[in-house]
Design a protein around this motif. Sequence first.
Motif, PDB file in Angstrom:
ATOM      1  N   CYS A   1       0.848  -1.205   0.000  1.00 43.48           N
ATOM      2  CA  CYS A   1       0.000   0.000   0.000  1.00 43.48           C
ATOM      3  C   CYS A   1       0.875   1.243   0.000  1.00 43.48           C
ATOM      4  O   CYS A   1       2.010   1.201   0.474  1.00 43.48           O
ATOM      5  CB  CYS A   1      -0.912   0.028   1.233  1.00 43.48           C
ATOM      6  SG  CYS A   1      -2.214  -1.196   1.152  1.00 43.48           S
TER       7      CYS A   1
ATOM      8  N   GLN B   1       0.168   3.881   1.709  1.00 36.43           N
ATOM      9  CA  GLN B   1       0.149   4.334   3.116  1.00 36.43           C
ATOM     10  C   GLN B   1      -0.770   3.377   3.869  1.00 36.43           C
ATOM     11  O   GLN B   1      -1.487   2.597   3.270  1.00 36.43           O
ATOM     12  CB  GLN B   1      -0.360   5.765   3.194  1.00 36.43           C
ATOM     13  CG  GLN B   1      -1.895   5.930   3.200  1.00 36.43           C
ATOM     14  CD  GLN B   1      -2.607   5.344   1.974  1.00 36.43           C
ATOM     15  OE1 GLN B   1      -2.091   5.434   0.870  1.00 36.43           O
ATOM     16  NE2 GLN B   1      -3.730   4.714   2.196  1.00 36.43           N
TER      17      GLN B   1
ATOM     18  N   CYS C   1      -4.026   3.164   5.927  1.00 41.66           N
ATOM     19  CA  CYS C   1      -5.203   3.957   6.290  1.00 41.66           C
ATOM     20  C   CYS C   1      -5.524   3.675   7.760  1.00 41.66           C
ATOM     21  O   CYS C   1      -5.405   2.533   8.206  1.00 41.66           O
ATOM     22  CB  CYS C   1      -6.379   3.596   5.392  1.00 41.66           C
ATOM     23  SG  CYS C   1      -5.981   3.755   3.643  1.00 41.66           S
TER      24      CYS C   1
ATOM     25  N   TYR D   1      -8.086   3.158   9.514  1.00 40.85           N
ATOM     26  CA  TYR D   1      -9.120   2.187   9.913  1.00 40.85           C
ATOM     27  C   TYR D   1      -8.795   0.762   9.498  1.00 40.85           C
ATOM     28  O   TYR D   1      -9.478  -0.177   9.880  1.00 40.85           O
ATOM     29  CB  TYR D   1     -10.446   2.570   9.238  1.00 40.85           C
ATOM     30  CG  TYR D   1     -10.314   2.683   7.736  1.00 40.85           C
ATOM     31  CD1 TYR D   1     -10.079   3.907   7.134  1.00 40.85           C
ATOM     32  CD2 TYR D   1     -10.379   1.555   6.917  1.00 40.85           C
ATOM     33  CE1 TYR D   1      -9.912   4.017   5.765  1.00 40.85           C
ATOM     34  CE2 TYR D   1     -10.225   1.648   5.551  1.00 40.85           C
ATOM     35  CZ  TYR D   1      -9.991   2.883   4.987  1.00 40.85           C
ATOM     36  OH  TYR D   1      -9.824   2.996   3.628  1.00 40.85           O
ATOM     37  N   CYS D   2      -7.731   0.576   8.706  1.00 40.08           N
ATOM     38  CA  CYS D   2      -7.573  -0.718   8.031  1.00 40.08           C
ATOM     39  C   CYS D   2      -6.944  -1.796   8.913  1.00 40.08           C
ATOM     40  O   CYS D   2      -5.915  -1.572   9.527  1.00 40.08           O
ATOM     41  CB  CYS D   2      -6.698  -0.543   6.783  1.00 40.08           C
ATOM     42  SG  CYS D   2      -6.541  -2.077   5.851  1.00 40.08           S
TER      43      CYS D   2
ATOM     44  N   THR E   1      -1.386  -5.651   5.477  1.00 43.90           N
ATOM     45  CA  THR E   1      -0.721  -4.868   4.430  1.00 43.90           C
ATOM     46  C   THR E   1       0.436  -4.088   5.027  1.00 43.90           C
ATOM     47  O   THR E   1       0.494  -3.865   6.232  1.00 43.90           O
ATOM     48  CB  THR E   1      -1.688  -3.841   3.799  1.00 43.90           C
ATOM     49  OG1 THR E   1      -1.833  -2.770   4.732  1.00 43.90           O
ATOM     50  CG2 THR E   1      -3.028  -4.421   3.496  1.00 43.90           C
TER      51      THR E   1
ATOM     52  N   GLY F   1      -4.550  -4.943   0.780  1.00 36.45           N
ATOM     53  CA  GLY F   1      -3.493  -4.238   0.088  1.00 36.45           C
ATOM     54  C   GLY F   1      -3.991  -3.596  -1.201  1.00 36.45           C
ATOM     55  O   GLY F   1      -5.184  -3.509  -1.443  1.00 36.45           O
TER      56      GLY F   1
ATOM     57  N   ASN G   1      -6.693   0.969  -6.295  1.00 36.80           N
ATOM     58  CA  ASN G   1      -6.889   2.225  -5.568  1.00 36.80           C
ATOM     59  C   ASN G   1      -6.899   3.362  -6.572  1.00 36.80           C
ATOM     60  O   ASN G   1      -6.186   3.291  -7.588  1.00 36.80           O
ATOM     61  CB  ASN G   1      -5.757   2.448  -4.557  1.00 36.80           C
ATOM     62  CG  ASN G   1      -6.052   1.740  -3.250  1.00 36.80           C
ATOM     63  OD1 ASN G   1      -6.565   0.616  -3.278  1.00 36.80           O
ATOM     64  ND2 ASN G   1      -5.718   2.354  -2.143  1.00 36.80           N
TER      65      ASN G   1
ATOM     66  N   ARG H   1      -6.466   8.632   3.611  1.00 35.75           N
ATOM     67  CA  ARG H   1      -6.456   8.084   2.255  1.00 35.75           C
ATOM     68  C   ARG H   1      -5.470   8.899   1.427  1.00 35.75           C
ATOM     69  O   ARG H   1      -5.352  10.111   1.616  1.00 35.75           O
ATOM     70  CB  ARG H   1      -7.846   8.142   1.623  1.00 35.75           C
ATOM     71  CG  ARG H   1      -8.867   7.246   2.246  1.00 35.75           C
ATOM     72  CD  ARG H   1      -8.585   5.791   2.032  1.00 35.75           C
ATOM     73  NE  ARG H   1      -8.764   5.369   0.646  1.00 35.75           N
ATOM     74  CZ  ARG H   1      -8.576   4.107   0.238  1.00 35.75           C
ATOM     75  NH1 ARG H   1      -8.141   3.202   1.090  1.00 35.75           N
ATOM     76  NH2 ARG H   1      -8.763   3.781  -1.021  1.00 35.75           N
TER      77      ARG H   1
HETATM   78  S1  SF4 Z   1      -7.631   0.384   3.243  1.00 35.34           S
HETATM   79 FE1  SF4 Z   1      -6.623  -0.283   1.395  1.00 35.34          FE
HETATM   80  S2  SF4 Z   1      -5.063   1.231   0.941  1.00 35.34           S
HETATM   81 FE2  SF4 Z   1      -5.695   1.525   3.058  1.00 35.34          FE
HETATM   82  S3  SF4 Z   1      -4.184   0.364   4.245  1.00 35.34           S
HETATM   83 FE3  SF4 Z   1      -5.983  -0.949   3.898  1.00 35.34          FE
HETATM   84  S4  SF4 Z   1      -5.547  -2.087   2.098  1.00 35.34           S
HETATM   85 FE4  SF4 Z   1      -4.110  -0.381   2.150  1.00 35.34          FE
END
Ligand code: SF4
Length: 383
Positions: free
Chosen positions: A13, A15, A17, A19-20, A24, A64, A99, A136
């Motif tokens: 990725c 960065q 995010c 909340y994720c 990744t 990811g 993305n 994001r």
């Molecule tokens: S939401 Fe998507 S872009 Fe953001 S850290 Fe998670 S996998 Fe990566």
Amino acid sequence: MSVLGVYIHIPYCLQRCTYCDFATYVHTEIRPPQEYVALVKKEISDKKNLFRPQELKTIYFGGGTPSLISAELIVDLISELAKFGYTTGPQTEITIEINPATVDERKLEIYLKAGINRFSVGAQSFSDRLLKMVHREHNADQTKQTLTLLRKYKLNFSFDLLFALPTQTLNELRHDVEVAVELGSKHISPYCLTVPEGHPLSKNRPLEEEQIEMFQIIHDALTRHGQSRYEISNYAVPGFESQHNLLYWTDHEYWGLGLSAHSYSKDSPWGSRFWNPNSLDIYARQALSGAAQLSSQVEVLEKHQALTDFCHTSLRLSEGLSVDKLVQKFGSETSNQVKDLTQALIQHQLLTFQDQSYRLTEKGILISNQIFEKFTFLKSDLA
Ligand code: SF4
Ligand SMILES: C[S@@+](CC[C@H](N)C(=O)[O-])C[C@H]1O[C@@H](n2cnc3c(N)ncnc32)[C@H](O)[C@@H]1O
């Protein structure tokens, strides 16, 4: 008919995010993609006999951000599967998660040449304020540019929306949905933000009644524009449902490759699950050693576990939990036990019984996790 889907995890990725919780890494902090893809290719070759080589129903590149690595590496993985008899045909749905602002025409054409025919775009929101708040990397315009590119090529694309974000207003949500339907996707996945208690994003969330209203606004707008909810968090124009995700919810086999990927095989009476580690170093060590799946990463299901999974996944779908399929897989005695469980839920209008299937009602969907608990079986529960 038994079919097979393959999921390949690409853990890179731009960065992280806020909340994720997917497995990744920030792309600059781990081994280069070529090395990772070489590990996955080794995993394919070492585990080629775990399933029956066949023309695949689906391939799904998830993350990811699979669109962050070179398109050639993605194509390489499709070819590696084919090398061992896991081929693709005109009916195979090949999805890649992309993305915004990570795909250009050159990459797109390489994907299309390799047979990739479905694009899942992580839009999340069309409010730059909210996108910034959850870290994001892209803005709303970049998302629109990516979706416009996919429309230019008349491609089958879906996108994810995240809602009930901290401080998100109903009007911001309405705006996201308006833009979403304008952009003409035939499939939209609205996900209600889920973060653990105490998480920075757990503060200032819309109140529960506002979250329910958001759910309703999304539902009304998408159904008004010809999409049907086929799963709790998935809407599509009929015929554009995600075939890969449907495999998860309709008791079909799937092979998960790469970091943290999960698999489900019908190699034993009630099936078995196995998964890869969440740590890239451990995954690499295992892939390089060529060792078989560690017992700590395998679960041979017993009847009560298979029944629990079957009920949970079936009830997620609008078509619901079919009595015929229950009897076929678990026998009439067990099916009657399930029937007994449904009676009180039907009385409380949380479930309906229609066309020989138990289905969540609108009210039931709002508390689906609590309802699933009722369909979580222990060994001692089954006669
Ligand atoms: S939401 Fe998507 S872009 Fe953001 S850290 Fe998670 S996998 Fe990566
Ligand atoms: C595998 S993820 C990521 C896909 C892609 N990397 C992206 O960020 O767009 C798939 C989707 O899960 C959803 N998601 C991720 N974390 C979530 C969370 N904590 N709560 C609810 N949905 C989440 C997001 O909508 C995301 O697009």
